[in-house]
Write a protein that holds these residues in place. Sequence first.
Motif, mmCIF file in Angstrom:
data_model
loop_
_atom_site.group_PDB
_atom_site.id
_atom_site.type_symbol
_atom_site.label_atom_id
_atom_site.label_comp_id
_atom_site.label_asym_id
_atom_site.label_seq_id
_atom_site.Cartn_x
_atom_site.Cartn_y
_atom_site.Cartn_z
ATOM 1 N N GLY A 90 -51.146 -77.040 11.102
ATOM 2 C CA GLY A 90 -52.007 -76.607 12.183
ATOM 3 C C GLY A 90 -51.296 -76.364 13.498
ATOM 4 O O GLY A 90 -51.898 -75.840 14.436
ATOM 5 N N ARG A 91 -50.002 -76.738 13.584
ATOM 6 C CA ARG A 91 -49.266 -76.576 14.840
ATOM 7 C C ARG A 91 -48.011 -75.718 14.675
ATOM 8 O O ARG A 91 -47.605 -75.026 15.604
ATOM 9 N N SER A 92 -47.389 -75.770 13.513
ATOM 10 C CA SER A 92 -46.130 -75.053 13.314
ATOM 11 C C SER A 92 -46.382 -73.645 12.816
ATOM 12 O O SER A 92 -47.353 -73.381 12.105
ATOM 13 N N ASP A 93 -45.489 -72.746 13.203
ATOM 14 C CA ASP A 93 -45.594 -71.385 12.697
ATOM 15 C C ASP A 93 -44.718 -71.226 11.456
ATOM 16 O O ASP A 93 -43.923 -72.100 11.116
ATOM 17 N N LEU A 94 -44.892 -70.114 10.783
ATOM 18 C CA LEU A 94 -44.085 -69.778 9.608
ATOM 19 C C LEU A 94 -43.117 -68.681 10.009
ATOM 20 O O LEU A 94 -43.528 -67.634 10.514
ATOM 21 N N ASP A 95 -41.838 -68.913 9.805
ATOM 22 C CA ASP A 95 -40.802 -67.959 10.191
ATOM 23 C C ASP A 95 -40.178 -67.354 8.947
ATOM 24 O O ASP A 95 -39.734 -68.070 8.046
ATOM 25 N N LEU A 96 -40.113 -66.030 8.937
ATOM 26 C CA LEU A 96 -39.701 -65.290 7.750
ATOM 27 C C LEU A 96 -38.757 -64.157 8.142
ATOM 28 O O LEU A 96 -38.963 -63.502 9.161
ATOM 29 N N LEU A 97 -37.709 -63.944 7.369
ATOM 30 C CA LEU A 97 -36.816 -62.799 7.567
ATOM 31 C C LEU A 97 -36.717 -62.030 6.258
ATOM 32 O O LEU A 97 -36.468 -62.627 5.204
ATOM 33 N N LEU A 98 -36.906 -60.711 6.330
ATOM 34 C CA LEU A 98 -36.763 -59.845 5.172
ATOM 35 C C LEU A 98 -35.570 -58.917 5.374
ATOM 36 O O LEU A 98 -35.405 -58.332 6.443
ATOM 37 N N SER B 288 -33.630 -59.093 -0.157
ATOM 38 C CA SER B 288 -33.758 -60.549 -0.167
ATOM 39 C C SER B 288 -34.700 -60.993 0.938
ATOM 40 O O SER B 288 -34.961 -60.254 1.893
ATOM 41 N N ALA B 289 -35.211 -62.207 0.802
ATOM 42 C CA ALA B 289 -36.120 -62.777 1.786
ATOM 43 C C ALA B 289 -35.692 -64.210 2.076
ATOM 44 O O ALA B 289 -35.162 -64.908 1.197
ATOM 45 N N TYR B 290 -35.960 -64.659 3.321
ATOM 46 C CA TYR B 290 -35.497 -65.968 3.774
ATOM 47 C C TYR B 290 -36.579 -66.631 4.628
ATOM 48 O O TYR B 290 -37.327 -65.962 5.341
ATOM 49 N N LEU B 291 -36.613 -67.947 4.576
ATOM 50 C CA LEU B 291 -37.390 -68.745 5.508
ATOM 51 C C LEU B 291 -36.447 -69.326 6.548
ATOM 52 O O LEU B 291 -35.270 -69.554 6.265
ATOM 53 N N TYR B 292 -36.954 -69.588 7.735
ATOM 54 C CA TYR B 292 -36.183 -70.353 8.702
ATOM 55 C C TYR B 292 -37.159 -71.153 9.555
ATOM 56 O O TYR B 292 -38.376 -71.012 9.444
ATOM 57 N N GLY B 293 -36.655 -72.025 10.389
ATOM 58 C CA GLY B 293 -37.522 -72.823 11.235
ATOM 59 C C GLY B 293 -37.941 -74.131 10.601
ATOM 60 O O GLY B 293 -37.310 -74.649 9.675
ATOM 61 N N SER B 294 -39.057 -74.660 11.084
ATOM 62 C CA SER B 294 -39.464 -76.020 10.717
ATOM 63 C C SER B 294 -39.933 -76.151 9.267
ATOM 64 O O SER B 294 -39.801 -77.224 8.673
ATOM 65 N N VAL B 295 -40.467 -75.088 8.684
ATOM 66 C CA VAL B 295 -40.980 -75.214 7.306
ATOM 67 C C VAL B 295 -39.870 -75.548 6.319
ATOM 68 O O VAL B 295 -39.979 -76.545 5.577
ATOM 69 N N PRO B 296 -38.763 -74.800 6.249
ATOM 70 C CA PRO B 296 -37.700 -75.178 5.312
ATOM 71 C C PRO B 296 -36.897 -76.397 5.761
ATOM 72 O O PRO B 296 -36.169 -76.981 4.954
ATOM 73 N N ARG B 297 -37.013 -76.800 7.029
ATOM 74 C CA ARG B 297 -36.359 -78.038 7.456
ATOM 75 C C ARG B 297 -37.182 -79.262 7.113
ATOM 76 O O ARG B 297 -36.712 -80.393 7.237
ATOM 77 N N GLY B 298 -38.441 -79.048 6.714
ATOM 78 C CA GLY B 298 -39.300 -80.168 6.348
ATOM 79 C C GLY B 298 -39.913 -80.881 7.524
ATOM 80 O O GLY B 298 -40.415 -81.992 7.381
#
Length: 279
Positions: A70-78, A55-65
């Motif tokens: 240009g400023r936020s990173d992408l956080d991913l957990l596999l 399974s794979a998951y997002l976390y952080g500001s991207v899935p929180r909306g």
Amino acid sequence: MIETGSPDRTRPGLDADGAFLREGSTERVTAEFAPVVAGTVEAVRAVFGPDRLHSAYLYGSVPRGTAEPGRSDLDLLLALRQPPTTADRADLDALSAGLDARFPQVDGVGALLFDVERLLGEAERYDLGWFVACLCTPLLGPDLAERLPRYRPEDPLLARETNGDLAERLPGWRGRAAAGEDPRRLTRAAARQIVRTGLTLVMGRWRGWTSDLVRSAEVFGSYYPSHADQMLTAAAAARAGSADPAVLTLLLDRLGPWLAAEYARVHGVKGAPGVAGAA
């Protein structure tokens, strides 16, 4: 199992029973980041495939909306079916670099790699298990949260096991500073961990949860007013980093050591004898 019940307006981030509401959702991803998420799904499937990936998951500001282009990173957990190998980690590094280069919306990609057995194990029940169940948004595959308990902020094991290792992190950050790491990147990483540790120090008393860094600092400051301004400075650095040497000194030599000692006094040290699953 985490349930998305009705929120309790008097206890932020919790449902009516006082358990954590899962934060984030793919439905909250903004239009600017929708292509990033779609590209991430495509890349993860192509690189890892069903034989390796559970399974794979997002976390952080991207899935929180709340991500800022240009400023936020992408956080991913596999979560892999088997313990990660050197080849798995190399594939993940390449995948992360590819996503970072492909999408100007993100300022870096942070990716975590674990196996299912570890994520569900007793040793990680109050750390990685809580993280997956409460702070991660399902992206691909079966949701591991279905096999984890409901968590409550007043549970002392949760506070101890999530951030009871701050003292162990400080030497590593100091070493990175001595090695000449980009101070903006280093202060951002250290400040994020310090602010989150400040919140988990008091979340049982506050009886709530937030991932907002400024709000976290404010909540902490209401219980420790003598350190409130320092934590607000840390929250500012956690969002954008800082090249100011004074900020790094504050984090690594003043606020960080004090917070680690206070955390150990109040909650104990992560993995201490008597904690379920501790070595």
